[in-house]
Design an enzyme around this catalytic site. Sequence first.
Site, PDB file in Angstrom:
ATOM      1  N   HIS A 105      14.377  66.163   8.118  1.00 19.61           N
ATOM      2  CA  HIS A 105      14.185  67.146   7.201  1.00 19.61           C
ATOM      3  C   HIS A 105      15.041  68.095   7.029  1.00 19.61           C
ATOM      4  O   HIS A 105      15.801  68.332   5.959  1.00 19.61           O
ATOM      5  CB  HIS A 105      12.655  67.496   7.292  1.00 19.61           C
ATOM      6  CG  HIS A 105      11.673  66.597   7.525  1.00 19.61           C
ATOM      7  ND1 HIS A 105      11.492  65.642   7.013  1.00 19.61           N
ATOM      8  CD2 HIS A 105      10.546  66.672   8.442  1.00 19.61           C
ATOM      9  CE1 HIS A 105      10.409  64.784   7.243  1.00 19.61           C
ATOM     10  NE2 HIS A 105       9.827  65.700   8.234  1.00 19.61           N
TER      11      HIS A 105
ATOM     12  N   ASP B  57      11.972  59.862   4.349  1.00 23.72           N
ATOM     13  CA  ASP B  57      11.999  61.408   4.660  1.00 23.72           C
ATOM     14  C   ASP B  57      11.139  62.041   3.665  1.00 23.72           C
ATOM     15  O   ASP B  57      11.677  62.157   2.721  1.00 23.72           O
ATOM     16  CB  ASP B  57      13.237  61.668   4.620  1.00 23.72           C
ATOM     17  CG  ASP B  57      13.390  63.231   5.349  1.00 23.72           C
ATOM     18  OD1 ASP B  57      12.382  63.813   5.255  1.00 23.72           O
ATOM     19  OD2 ASP B  57      14.363  63.658   6.008  1.00 23.72           O
ATOM     20  N   HIS B  58       9.849  62.184   4.079  1.00 31.36           N
ATOM     21  CA  HIS B  58       8.964  62.559   2.878  1.00 31.36           C
ATOM     22  C   HIS B  58       9.432  63.832   2.088  1.00 31.36           C
ATOM     23  O   HIS B  58       8.877  64.308   1.204  1.00 31.36           O
ATOM     24  CB  HIS B  58       7.490  62.441   3.359  1.00 31.36           C
ATOM     25  CG  HIS B  58       7.041  63.435   4.135  1.00 31.36           C
ATOM     26  ND1 HIS B  58       7.172  63.556   5.497  1.00 31.36           N
ATOM     27  CD2 HIS B  58       6.587  64.811   3.842  1.00 31.36           C
ATOM     28  CE1 HIS B  58       6.789  64.668   6.076  1.00 31.36           C
ATOM     29  NE2 HIS B  58       6.456  65.339   5.256  1.00 31.36           N
TER      30      HIS B  58
END
Length: 513
Positions: free
Chosen positions: A267, A204-205
């Site tokens: 996110h 989950d950047h």
Amino acid sequence: MTATVETGWSNPLRDSRDKRLPRIAGPCSLVIFGVTGDLARRKLMPAVYDLANRGLLPPSFALVGFARRDWDDQDFGQIVHDAVRDHSRTPFREEVWERLSEGFRFVQGAFDDDAAFDQLSEVLAELDRQRGTDGNHAFYLSIPPGAFPTVCEQLQRSGLAEQTEEHWRRVVIEKPFGHDLRSAQELNAVVNRVFPEDAVFRIDHYLGKETVQNILALRFANQLFDPLWSSHYVDHVQITMAEDIGLGGRAGYYDGIGAARDVIQNHLLQLLALVAMEEPVSFEPKELQAEKIKVLSATRNVLPLELNTARGQYGPGWQGSTEVPGLVDEEGFAADSITETYAAIAVEVDSRRWAGVPFYLRTGKRLGRRVTEIAIVFKRAPHLPFDKTMTEELGENALVIRVQPDEGITLRFGSKVPGSSMQVRDVNMDFSYGQAFTESSPEAYERLILDVLLGEPSLFPVNDEVELSWKILDPVLEHWAASGRPDTYESGTWGPRSADEMMSRVGRTWRRP
Ligand SMILES: NC(=O)c1ccc[n+]([C@@H]2O[C@H](COP(=O)([O-])OP(=O)(O)OC[C@H]3O[C@@H](n4cnc5c(N)ncnc54)[C@H](OP(=O)(O)O)[C@@H]3O)[C@@H](O)[C@H]2O)c1
């Protein structure tokens, strides 16, 4: 640079190294599946170079590309070179490039091609012998989600997933992780049949971003905010990820997925967990995960869903001075596509700290501005000893964590307007990362790839977090699926009217960042 070299598994309880020192990955390779794709070119290969440039990769490091194109190692090197030149964060240095590119290898093949995986196995064994990668290999699946199970099974069949006391094997999985709870459970089952949970790194950047990690510093390194961080003082929380771009060229990925699955499930619910969680016993991965899991387990949709959710699809409009088409006129989208490009939901966290405080989560494409922020909006003072006219321009106090761009924190409060009369108006007090620190922040993918190579799982959601997030979102998706087309909103605005109504009904408004 002073640094510590990571040799293998570390026991946190006996880990007495100085945590201020940067950690360098031990001998290993990174295999990228889908190396010709957009993500690999724009983010992954540049991040590998930036890590090398910062001296954080071991001298023996190897990068292996896997794709269907008829390339050799040199062609692959040229592709990485172009990606690095176009997208890396740090300056190009010939000596770094020379050393890094000695470890480049390319394997041609499709995911269902057993021979290609056998060849990959040979290439990795050769790298172990030639460069000393010591059997430590991370497999990055930057590929269409439908191919995750096939590649995991191929890695198992070819023996590449096998860990021993002497070497590690890890798998990195890009989002989306399933498209609902059931598909996520099925995918988890396949992945966990091949790799144990501690070898699975789900990207989950957002969690790799400095500003997101700073939520923990802000909350747990300071005395100032904690007493205010509860339903006693907080009226509601707004978590926004707005983008100004449209979806031209991304229909393959986005059509049928939509804004809620693409952004809220991962996110925004992760940001909610970090904002709402209790102080962890320590910053060890298990402790952090335990606190996030508690929040996600206690998160419920505000009902009824028809009044407390909103969705929309962008129509034509203006983005700045450019006229832009609506979604259904973008390349690859059908005229009757019902994919939502805007989604907003209201949830509550059933805990003593947060009882009765709504968290509003929204995301959209082609909105007024590109911005991601978390706004903690405080209750109004219970009594104002002013004449009403003196506070007409006074809003609610707010603490806004700006995740991107212009990373920082803003505190909004009322202040006297200079002059002979008493007028109170909102002002902002700003902290900006760019001004407070001279060092530029690493890209999220730099941090996350390094953490994979170090075996540091704190910033990767585990199985339970993914499944709990789908449990929250599934009823909303089902409700929308049964409710026909999404509303249309004009490109360049802040979303559909239904989103404004969802807030005005409860006497609140969305922020216009
Ligand atoms: N792009 C982003 O910004 C972004 C952001 C977040 C998450 N993601 C996720 O990251 C992953 C990759 O995204 P992307 O945008 O880079 O996708 P992409 O541009 O469509 O690339 C997909 C890659 O997979 C390869 N591939 C597909 N089928 C294959 C097969 N049967 N055998 C061998 N190779 C095959 C393609 O190789 P060929 O060249 O041979 O077709 C290509 O290299 C996806 O899971 C996506 O959801 C992407």
